[in-house]
Design an enzyme around this catalytic site. Structure first.
Site, PDB file in Angstrom:
ATOM      1  N   GLU A 157       0.816  -1.229   0.000  1.00 39.37           N
ATOM      2  CA  GLU A 157       0.000   0.000   0.000  1.00 39.37           C
ATOM      3  C   GLU A 157       0.850   1.280   0.000  1.00 39.37           C
ATOM      4  OE1 GLU A 157      -2.847  -0.849  -0.562  1.00 39.37           O
ATOM      5  OE2 GLU A 157      -3.530  -2.517   0.672  1.00 39.37           O
ATOM      6  N   GLY A 158       1.957   1.239  -0.737  1.00 37.33           N
ATOM      7  CA  GLY A 158       2.886   2.367  -0.750  1.00 37.33           C
ATOM      8  C   GLY A 158       3.905   2.176   0.350  1.00 37.33           C
TER       9      GLY A 158
END
Length: 593
Positions: free
Chosen positions: A404-405
């Site tokens: 998620e980043g």
């Protein structure tokens, strides 16, 4: 939830004082919330735990069967509106489900990818026809979803994706070509949320079905952890996707991708709460069973200190996560899901708390890594052996700082988002920084604090001032080039993360004192005091490093002199507090508030 709660602007916590009645805490859970948590725990204990080893061997059919069983009792449809076969529950309920499912290890990831990043794009951005067509079967598990953003050449740079979408001459289909990498659930998913560029430039989102000609799945990746979840490439070769499967509008894919990632980051943090609690329980029980030198190892102060710190950081994370769930519940309540503008409304409501989502993700993943690492250490050599569950928790945890980043990307986003909001006039950040300048000149030295949490409330206020002072200096020095000063941005991000963490714990504990009285809240008070004092010293270090990176000579000396005034405090016995916290964890053999 309190009906008096009003909407709080994202990022405003850095410049405003929040009343503890305005936040949601685990102590506010309703009977319905507790029932949902219990249902999820029972599902994991009766359905997942007995088949855990089989799931870990990557048994696709079993995972799908278990997802469908989760659908039968409503767990898959928690965030799907009732009109489309879901339960339409609040974010606090969905967060509880997420937290409680983490004992299911890899299955929890398959579940999370399906209900979160796989289904929510259609919930928030789909047309009425798309919702009617896909959501009922996604809510039951008849169809399984996957989210397809990452490509071999575009990870953190998501908008650098090369997958293309070309409209056919008759305007009836888009032809998709490209490949996606590291796709969770890919081996058995039926519905893929795919990002592609229309005309090579307009980043857009499509609902792709597995049965469409030209869709194929590559081999399973051999992973360090989360071994029971499917992770494969998705290959698209001249796939004809009907135009009605375009999600929202051409060129709006970045808004869908980033806002769904915001939700994903928040959900990841909720999962970290559950995994951390599980690891504390494993470590505490082991420490009470293991004997060395004719003593239980739990009786050794250094083992106790580890358990205390694991419990303390998990308490802070839990406070942050449910506070954020409460923010979302109020913000998303304004979305009219029947409106033709639902996409814009959803994007605005989710983006409001983009900064808080990144904060939760970074703090959550790093807290869990700390907890499982200490859990392995408490187990000693046995912690390195696969027979002991803590070994798997350790391996499974590592991906969270990348998912998620990456945490590095999120650290750059956190101050960047705050500054952008200030530039747009959404937050009076610059005005607060300017007002601080005159205030700093009149700072009075040394204050005495006698009441419970009075000094900690003061330290939180000083931390916000330190951030404003250092942040304003960075903006003044670097201006538009600040984004190139990544080390400075990272320190500013750490300050912002720490303020949210400190404040969440402090507000929760104040609320708890109000609810049950000080005598019954001693553990929460001890954890809050110890955490704030330790973190405040880290804040001072980050501020010194940042000032020294920006200035020298008399200017630096002046900055450090002001910082010295802001960081005055009375030392507390954190080691003594941790002994008290440890005693409670050891006695309970689990996470305790």
């Amino acid at each position: 939830m309190s009906k008096t709660m009003s909407k709080v602007l994202g990022g405003s916590y850095m410049i405003e004082d929040i009343d503890y009645q305005q936040i949601v805490t685990p102590e506010d859970f309703t009977e319905e919330h507790r029932m949902i948590a219990e249902t999820t725990e029972q599902f994991v204990a009766t359905e997942i735990a007995p088949k855990d080893e089989e799931v870990e061997k990557l048994n696709y059919a079993l995972t799908v069967e278990l997802l469908q069983k989760a659908g039968e009792i409503g767990l898959l449809g928690a965030e799907v509106p009732e009109n489309y076969g879901g339960l339409g529950l609040d974010k606090v309920s969905a967060t509880l489900i997420n937290e409680k499912l983490t004992k299911a290890s890899s299955f929890a990831l398959s579940f999370g990818a399906h209900v979160g990043i796989g289904t929510l794009p259609i919930v928030y951005f789909g047309t009425e026809e798309q919702k009617q067509k896909y959501l009922p079967s996604l809510a039951t598990g008849e169809k399984i979803a996957a989210y397809c953003l990452t490509e071999p050449s575009s990870g953190s740079d998501a908008l650098g994706a090369k997958t293309s979408a070309t409209l056919t001459e008759d305007g009836q289909h888009y032809i998709l070509n490209g490949s996606k990498q590291f796709i969770t659930n890919a081996a058995f998913a039926d519905i893929f949320i795919v990002y592609a560029k229309v005309n090579g430039t307009e980043f857009s989102t499509f609902i792709v079905e597995r049965t469409m000609e030209g869709v194929s799945i590559g081999p399973e990746e051999k992973k360090m952890g989360i071994k029971g979840s499917s992770t494969c490439p998705l290959i698209l070769e001249d796939v004809k996707v009907p135009v009605e499967n375009l999600l929202w509008e051409v060129g709006k894919g970045h808004l869908i991708a980033f806002n769904i990632l915001n939700i994903g980051r928040f959900k990841l943090a909720a999962g970290c709460v559950g995994a951390a609690k599980d690891s504390i329980e494993l470590a505490a029980k082991y420490a009470n069973e293991r004997t060395q030198f004719d003593r239980k190892i739990s009786s050794f102060p250094l083992i106790g200190k580890k358990l205390a710190e694991m419990n303390m950081r998990t308490f802070v994370l839990e406070s942050m996560v449910y506070r954020t769930a409460g923010l979302f519940d109020i913000g998303l309540a304004e979305v009219d899901y029947d409106s033709p503008n639902v996409g814009y409304q959803s994007a605005k409501a989710i983006a409001e708390y983009q900064l808080e989502c990144s904060i939760n993700k970074v703090f959550g993943s790093e807290t869990l890594d700390f907890v499982v690492d200490e859990g392995v250490q408490i187990h000693g050599g046995y912690g390195f052996i696969q027979e002991y569950r803590i070994e798997r928790n350790y391996r499974d945890s590592r991906i969270n700082r990348i998912f998620e980043g990456t945490n590095e990307i999120n650290r750059l986003l956190i101050p960047g988002t705050l500054i952008k909001r200030a530039m747009k006039g959404e937050l009076p950040l610059m005005q607060k920084a300017q007002a601080l300048q005159s205030e700093l000149l009149g700072l009075v030295p040394g204050q005495l604090f006698e009441g419970t949490l009075e000094q900690e409330t003061h330290l939180l206020s000083m931390t916000k001032k330190i951030f404003l002072m250092v942040g304003a200096q960075a903006l003044q020095k670097y201006q538009m080039k600040l984004e190139q000063e990544q080390e400075v941005l990272s320190h500013l991000a750490d300050m912002m993360i720490t303020v949210f963490a400190m404040e969440s714990a402090l507000l929760r504990t104040r609320k708890l004192i109000d609810q049950v009285g000080e005598a019954k809240a001693t553990n929460a008070i001890d954890m809050t005091v110890a955490f704030i004092h330790e973190e405040f010293e880290r804040i001072e270090c980050w501020a010194k490093e940042t000032l020294a990176a920006m200035e020298s000579g008399d200017t630096l000396r002046t900055g450090l002199s002001v910082l010295k005034k802001l960081t005055r405090k009375t030392q507390v016995n954190t080691l003594g507090l941790k002994r008290k916290i440890a005693a409670k964890v050891i006695e309970a053999e689990k996470y305790v508030v």
